[in-house]
Design an enzyme around this catalytic site. Structure first.
Site, mmCIF file in Angstrom:
data_model
loop_
_atom_site.group_PDB
_atom_site.id
_atom_site.type_symbol
_atom_site.label_atom_id
_atom_site.label_comp_id
_atom_site.label_asym_id
_atom_site.label_seq_id
_atom_site.Cartn_x
_atom_site.Cartn_y
_atom_site.Cartn_z
ATOM 1 C CE1 TYR A 53 15.619 -0.857 -4.426
ATOM 2 C CE2 TYR A 53 17.385 -1.399 -2.909
ATOM 3 C CZ TYR A 53 16.041 -1.201 -3.160
ATOM 4 O OH TYR A 53 15.126 -1.358 -2.154
ATOM 5 N NE ARG A 56 14.811 -6.174 -9.463
ATOM 6 C CZ ARG A 56 15.727 -7.138 -9.342
ATOM 7 N NH1 ARG A 56 16.474 -7.230 -8.268
ATOM 8 N NH2 ARG A 56 15.892 -8.038 -10.289
ATOM 9 C CG HIS A 104 6.937 3.013 -1.129
ATOM 10 N ND1 HIS A 104 6.223 1.837 -1.216
ATOM 11 C CD2 HIS A 104 6.453 3.659 -0.040
ATOM 12 C CE1 HIS A 104 5.353 1.788 -0.229
ATOM 13 N NE2 HIS A 104 5.459 2.876 0.498
ATOM 14 N N GLY A 169 -3.778 -3.319 -7.970
ATOM 15 C CA GLY A 169 -2.629 -4.211 -7.802
ATOM 16 C C GLY A 169 -1.770 -3.957 -6.582
#
Ligand code: APR
Length: 230
Positions: A53, A56, A104, A169
């Site tokens: 993460y 990211r 999320h 998407g």
């Protein structure tokens, strides 16, 4: 003013340079998703998960919203636009969308492993040894596989009141997010923008087989024209 629910997935951020999940043979940036996005993965290798993460987060700070994110901001001129995103990036907010619900979680937030309601803004790396005020390790503020989706109730309420729905998407494989469309009233048209759609067209659902940065601005333009005419 009509309400538009916009449900977005990884595909809307693809043209900003963030990879989708299921377009790369089930691997997410080279990892099995369960290894980096599940409570078991965290238990087995906390440093790997944090590092994943952290990478990211660094990547997110280098990319920018694309034409699809920007077009959804224009839509606010004539509609009550409610974005429900499965993405943990902040590209909708950076583009200027006012109402964004993250199903999320959010990559630019950290939370306590002691108290899930103890959430804080976090733009740098999270490392082992970064503690909350109660001296418990911090973790990314993301929903992992097998964890509850606390924002789902709010998203379902939005879906129930939607006059129009735009889905962009997403492979529609991850629940409960994919089940949100079941809450949408029968009379509400649903537009699905995705170059490789995973669900069939129907009387209620119209597929726009295009990439988000092309299909979304076009759809927004026609919805704005429709609003002007009414
Ligand atoms: N424009 C629009 N859609 C695109 C584009 C693009 N440029 N490129 C790819 N897509 C589509 C793909 O065709 C696919 O249908 O985006 C979708 C991406 O699907 P997934 O990778 O499965 O992403 P998503 O549906 O958001 O995943 C849901 O799964 O791993 C979890 O929590 C994670 O939120 C994520 C959830």
């Amino acid at each position: 003013m009509k309400t538009i629910l916009v449900l977005t997935g990884a595909g809307i951020s693809a043209e900003s340079g963030i990879k989708t999940f299921r377009d790369a043979e089930g691997l997410w940036e080279g990892h099995d998703v369960m290894e980096v996005a599940s409570p078991l993965g965290w238990k087995n290798n906390q440093d790997l998960v944090l590092d994943f993460y952290n990478q990211r987060r660094k990547q997110l700070l280098q990319v920018t919203p694309n034409a699809a994110h920007h077009a959804l901001v224009d839509l606010q001129k004539s509609y009550d636009v409610q974005i429900v995103t499965q993405n943990i990036d902040d590209l909708h907010e950076r583009a200027g969308s006012s109402n964004v619900t993250h199903l999320h979680g959010e990559l630019l937030k950290a939370r306590s492993t002691f108290d899930e309601n103890l959430v804080m803004d976090w733009k740098k790396d999270i490392n082992t040894g970064d503690f909350c005020e109660h001296n418990f390790q911090l973790r990314p503020h993301v929903v992992w596989f097998g964890e509850a989706v606390p924002m789902f109730q709010k998203a379902a309420e939005i879906a129930r009141t939607a006059d129009i729905v735009i889905v962009i998407g997403t492979s529609m494989q991850v629940y409960p997010a994919a089940g949100l469309v079941d809450f949408v009233p029968d009379h509400a048209p649903v537009y699905f923008v995705d170059p490789n759609p995973n669900i069939p067209e129907s009387r209620q659902l119209k597929i726009l087989r295009e990439k988000a940065a092309e299909g979304v601005p076009r759809l927004v333009e026609s919805l704005l024209t429709e609003a002007d005419e009414n």
